[in-house]
Design a protein around this motif. Sequence first.
Motif, PDB file in Angstrom:
ATOM      1  N   LEU A  22       5.088  -0.126   1.864  1.00 27.60           N
ATOM      2  CA  LEU A  22       5.646   1.051   2.514  1.00 27.60           C
ATOM      3  C   LEU A  22       4.998   2.276   1.921  1.00 27.60           C
ATOM      4  N   LEU A  23       5.277   2.361   0.551  1.00 21.78           N
ATOM      5  CA  LEU A  23       4.720   3.563  -0.039  1.00 21.78           C
ATOM      6  C   LEU A  23       3.502   3.796   0.077  1.00 21.78           C
ATOM      7  N   ARG A  24       2.449   2.921  -0.060  1.00 27.33           N
ATOM      8  CA  ARG A  24       1.098   3.010  -0.107  1.00 27.33           C
ATOM      9  C   ARG A  24       0.728   3.466   1.348  1.00 27.33           C
ATOM     10  N   ASP A  25       1.327   2.763   2.362  1.00 25.59           N
ATOM     11  CA  ASP A  25       0.859   3.203   3.722  1.00 25.59           C
ATOM     12  C   ASP A  25       1.382   4.588   3.991  1.00 25.59           C
ATOM     13  N   PHE A  26       2.574   5.017   3.560  1.00 26.58           N
ATOM     14  CA  PHE A  26       3.215   6.394   3.780  1.00 26.58           C
ATOM     15  C   PHE A  26       2.063   7.392   3.138  1.00 26.58           C
ATOM     16  N   ALA A  27       1.567   7.200   1.786  1.00 22.55           N
ATOM     17  CA  ALA A  27       0.930   7.832   1.076  1.00 22.55           C
ATOM     18  C   ALA A  27      -0.646   8.089   1.624  1.00 22.55           C
ATOM     19  N   GLY A  28      -1.116   6.979   2.411  1.00 19.92           N
ATOM     20  CA  GLY A  28      -2.362   7.029   2.822  1.00 19.92           C
ATOM     21  C   GLY A  28      -2.255   8.033   4.104  1.00 19.92           C
ATOM     22  N   LYS A  29      -1.279   7.812   4.835  1.00 15.00           N
ATOM     23  CA  LYS A  29      -1.115   8.778   6.094  1.00 15.00           C
ATOM     24  C   LYS A  29      -0.913  10.041   5.623  1.00 15.00           C
ATOM     25  N   ALA A  30      -0.157  10.100   4.632  1.00 12.69           N
ATOM     26  CA  ALA A  30       0.543  11.666   4.360  1.00 12.69           C
ATOM     27  C   ALA A  30      -0.645  12.457   4.112  1.00 12.69           C
ATOM     28  N   VAL A  31      -1.716  12.019   3.397  1.00  9.58           N
ATOM     29  CA  VAL A  31      -3.036  12.811   2.697  1.00  9.58           C
ATOM     30  C   VAL A  31      -3.544  13.535   4.164  1.00  9.58           C
ATOM     31  N   SER A  32      -3.521  13.166   5.158  1.00  9.79           N
ATOM     32  CA  SER A  32      -4.271  13.830   6.141  1.00  9.79           C
ATOM     33  C   SER A  32      -3.178  14.635   7.135  1.00  9.79           C
ATOM     34  N   LEU A  33      -2.070  14.826   6.595  1.00 11.87           N
ATOM     35  CA  LEU A  33      -1.222  15.676   7.602  1.00 11.87           C
ATOM     36  C   LEU A  33      -1.779  17.125   7.670  1.00 11.87           C
ATOM     37  N   PRO A  34      -1.667  17.636   8.883  1.00 14.48           N
ATOM     38  CA  PRO A  34      -2.293  18.978   9.032  1.00 14.48           C
ATOM     39  C   PRO A  34      -1.717  19.979   8.218  1.00 14.48           C
ATOM     40  N   GLN A  35      -0.379  19.924   8.546  1.00 13.38           N
ATOM     41  CA  GLN A  35       0.802  20.836   7.719  1.00 13.38           C
ATOM     42  C   GLN A  35       1.959  19.703   6.987  1.00 13.38           C
ATOM     43  N   VAL A  85       5.789   5.130  10.118  1.00 10.54           N
ATOM     44  CA  VAL A  85       5.967   4.115   9.016  1.00 10.54           C
ATOM     45  C   VAL A  85       6.820   3.154   9.222  1.00 10.54           C
ATOM     46  N   LEU A  86       8.073   3.352   9.534  1.00  7.63           N
ATOM     47  CA  LEU A  86       9.125   2.613   9.776  1.00  7.63           C
ATOM     48  C   LEU A  86       9.010   1.794  10.898  1.00  7.63           C
ATOM     49  N   ALA A  87       8.392   2.475  12.100  1.00  3.49           N
ATOM     50  CA  ALA A  87       7.933   1.692  13.361  1.00  3.49           C
ATOM     51  C   ALA A  87       6.654   0.815  13.090  1.00  3.49           C
ATOM     52  N   ASP A  88       5.790   1.108  12.220  1.00  2.26           N
ATOM     53  CA  ASP A  88       4.796   0.140  12.186  1.00  2.26           C
ATOM     54  C   ASP A  88       5.129  -1.044  11.344  1.00  2.26           C
ATOM     55  N   HIS A  89       6.047  -0.991  10.605  1.00  4.71           N
ATOM     56  CA  HIS A  89       6.532  -2.175   9.584  1.00  4.71           C
ATOM     57  C   HIS A  89       7.763  -2.879   9.955  1.00  4.71           C
ATOM     58  N   GLU A  90       8.478  -2.233  11.218  1.00  2.00           N
ATOM     59  CA  GLU A  90       9.514  -2.653  11.655  1.00  2.00           C
ATOM     60  C   GLU A  90      10.767  -2.743  10.956  1.00  2.00           C
ATOM     61  N   VAL A  91      11.096  -1.634  10.129  1.00  2.52           N
ATOM     62  CA  VAL A  91      11.860  -1.558   9.060  1.00  2.52           C
ATOM     63  C   VAL A  91      12.896  -0.435   9.074  1.00  2.52           C
ATOM     64  N   LYS A  92      14.064  -0.460   8.751  1.00  2.00           N
ATOM     65  CA  LYS A  92      14.910   0.750   8.981  1.00  2.00           C
ATOM     66  C   LYS A  92      14.786   1.773   7.735  1.00  2.00           C
ATOM     67  N   MET A  93      15.358   2.807   7.859  1.00  2.00           N
ATOM     68  CA  MET A  93      15.069   4.037   7.294  1.00  2.00           C
ATOM     69  C   MET A  93      15.585   3.826   5.486  1.00  2.00           C
ATOM     70  N   PRO A  94      16.480   3.022   5.282  1.00  3.98           N
ATOM     71  CA  PRO A  94      16.856   3.076   3.797  1.00  3.98           C
ATOM     72  C   PRO A  94      15.453   2.266   3.114  1.00  3.98           C
ATOM     73  N   LYS A  95      14.910   1.357   3.429  1.00  3.18           N
ATOM     74  CA  LYS A  95      13.702   0.616   3.248  1.00  3.18           C
ATOM     75  C   LYS A  95      12.568   1.342   2.698  1.00  3.18           C
ATOM     76  N   LEU A  96      12.605   2.730   3.351  1.00  5.34           N
ATOM     77  CA  LEU A  96      11.377   3.584   3.081  1.00  5.34           C
ATOM     78  C   LEU A  96      12.029   4.752   2.042  1.00  5.34           C
ATOM     79  N   ALA A  97      13.082   5.378   2.522  1.00  4.71           N
ATOM     80  CA  ALA A  97      13.692   6.640   2.013  1.00  4.71           C
ATOM     81  C   ALA A  97      13.987   6.430   0.564  1.00  4.71           C
ATOM     82  N   ILE A  98      14.702   5.120   0.463  1.00  6.90           N
ATOM     83  CA  ILE A  98      15.115   4.945  -1.238  1.00  6.90           C
ATOM     84  C   ILE A  98      13.871   4.813  -2.145  1.00  6.90           C
ATOM     85  N   PRO A  99      13.021   4.173  -1.846  1.00  6.44           N
ATOM     86  CA  PRO A  99      11.876   4.142  -2.454  1.00  6.44           C
ATOM     87  C   PRO A  99      11.122   5.291  -2.912  1.00  6.44           C
TER      88      PRO A  99
END
Length: 469
Positions: free
Chosen positions: A396-409, A422-436
Amino acid sequence: MSTSTSNVIRTRFAPSPTGYLHLGGARTALFSWAFARHHQGTFVLRIEDTDLERSTPEAVQGILDGMQWLGLDADEGPFYQMQRMDRYREVIAQLLKDGHAYYCYSSPEEVEAMRETARAQGLKPRYDGTWRPEAGKELPAIPADRKPVVRFKSPQSGATSWDDMVKGRISFDNTELDDLVIARPDGTPTYNFCVVVDDWDMAITHVIRGDDHVNNTPRQIVILQALGATLPEYGHVPMILGPDGEKLSKRHGAVSIMDYDKDGYLPEAMINYLARLGWSHGDDELFTREQLVEWFDTRSLSKSASQWDPKKLNWVNAHYIKASDNADLAERVAPRIEALGGKTDGQDVPGIMGLLKDRAETLNQLAEGALLFCRPFEPASDELMAEVLTPEARVLLRDFAGKAVSLPQWNTENLAALIKQVLADHEVKMPKLAIPLRVAVTGQKQTPAVDAVLALVGRDKVLGRLAGL
């Protein structure tokens, strides 16, 4: 309450610098200040420093610092009693000349014996008037080796009464009033006498003070009457009790008012809270300094003791913190962050304040929370990393980081949208990404809203800490 016109009202705050400005003194100062301001009158600051053994320059400075911190600006003063000794001696000489005072040569041991005799007879212990001049009375021979005190010739019949602004009608039988010592053997005047001359010379019209002074008031009134002075109106406010119902003391935190500054309380919150300890305006709990001045009325002062409640103070302080401008908070908190070892240069301290202020009760809590952004990054412990950064979390973190690089702001809104994606793409709930994310980026498992935290940490730092996961 007085019907005097507003432009003649003069109040005073007259602390003794034998200790720092404490909560009770600060409240007395506040009430006197607010009364003067309400009537467009004059607020006088007077330092009663005649107790040379216990008065200290440090305590004087502590009083001045406390008044400045609270914003209780005096219109006149500070005046110092030790600088007015010639004036006190002049008035004592006049009282002696007019027959309102006399020299007393009784030794302290003789006076104590008089008091013991009175106690044994079931009477109030007092000086028996041995040296009081009366028509047809023969006074004892003056001891050759003894310097006299000067005593005020108190009335021996009738009563001394006043309509107290807080307590209502108060009356003392004059037979209870001793012939008060107004000058010691070395000629220095005593406390009650100095207060009288000061109030007279400074044209004080209203005296608001603690009810521990009630017994001093009749003594001061009879001296003022002997001087032909106009009497001020008096109001005696009940004491402040601790949370346990006992008299407020150091064990309750009744220390210098400046300690509350050090502990992270806002002066406007302290003003609000102190005002509500013994005064009220309907059910209003929160009000500005301007509203206090507009509403203040001695008829709304409580006749019963108030109780200090640290939790209530924290609630009031939290309200003022939440309502504060972020830039103003940043200016107040930055030195506290630095004192904790943090660095504020290059940091968005106002933004950090905006993130943290809704949950903070003190400025110190804000400073501690700000260290998340203002001190060098400390990675999470190996145990926490092993617990949280599972293989699933790293994906999840690698996916987030890969997409975050191209954020316009790099801002909260875009980061929140990316997290949801990212949560929708992986079909997981917030704690699965937010805590890591929290653990990887801040080294902590719990932080404020993760999108806002990431925005404040900054793109480069966030992506750097996520790299290699």
